[in-house]
Scaffold this motif. Structure first.
Motif, PDB file in Angstrom:
ATOM      1  N   GLU A   4      77.927  20.265  -1.239  1.00 46.65           N
ATOM      2  CA  GLU A   4      77.794  20.610   0.169  1.00 46.65           C
ATOM      3  C   GLU A   4      76.416  20.295   0.730  1.00 46.65           C
ATOM      4  O   GLU A   4      76.225  20.340   1.930  1.00 46.65           O
ATOM      5  N   GLU A  30      73.994  29.588  -5.888  1.00 42.41           N
ATOM      6  CA  GLU A  30      74.937  29.963  -4.833  1.00 42.41           C
ATOM      7  C   GLU A  30      76.344  30.003  -5.428  1.00 42.41           C
ATOM      8  O   GLU A  30      77.046  29.008  -5.460  1.00 42.41           O
ATOM      9  N   THR A  31      76.731  31.170  -5.894  1.00 37.57           N
ATOM     10  CA  THR A  31      77.996  31.296  -6.609  1.00 37.57           C
ATOM     11  C   THR A  31      79.211  31.140  -5.721  1.00 37.57           C
ATOM     12  O   THR A  31      80.299  30.874  -6.220  1.00 37.57           O
ATOM     13  N   GLU A  32      79.065  31.262  -4.391  1.00 36.92           N
ATOM     14  CA  GLU A  32      80.228  31.121  -3.530  1.00 36.92           C
ATOM     15  C   GLU A  32      80.754  29.682  -3.536  1.00 36.92           C
ATOM     16  O   GLU A  32      81.870  29.427  -3.121  1.00 36.92           O
ATOM     17  N   SER A  33      79.957  28.726  -4.018  1.00 38.49           N
ATOM     18  CA  SER A  33      80.375  27.325  -4.067  1.00 38.49           C
ATOM     19  C   SER A  33      80.874  26.914  -5.449  1.00 38.49           C
ATOM     20  O   SER A  33      81.231  25.765  -5.652  1.00 38.49           O
ATOM     21  N   ARG A  91      81.528  21.962  -5.879  1.00 41.11           N
ATOM     22  CA  ARG A  91      81.646  21.518  -4.492  1.00 41.11           C
ATOM     23  C   ARG A  91      80.277  21.030  -4.031  1.00 41.11           C
ATOM     24  O   ARG A  91      79.300  21.787  -4.047  1.00 41.11           O
ATOM     25  N   GLN A  98      83.478  27.050  -8.631  1.00 37.52           N
ATOM     26  CA  GLN A  98      84.833  27.382  -9.050  1.00 37.52           C
ATOM     27  C   GLN A  98      84.916  27.173 -10.553  1.00 37.52           C
ATOM     28  O   GLN A  98      83.967  26.695 -11.172  1.00 37.52           O
TER      29      GLN A  98
END
Length: 42
Positions: A14, A2-5, A12, A7
């Protein structure tokens, strides 16, 4: 993945994997709702 998490050098937290009585795995919130950001250079 899940690359949206992801940085640059930070992660992160979650969710965590929780094992069911049946042996299956499901996503659960972090223990004690401890959502956090971890610096990978530490």
């Amino acid at each position: 993945m899940e690359t949206e998490s992801v940085q640059r050098v930070m992660f992160r937290i979650e969710w965590q994997l929780c094992e069911l009585d049946t042996g299956g795995l499901v996503r659960c919130p972090p223990k004690d709702d401890s959502y956090r950001t971890i610096d990978s250079t530490d």
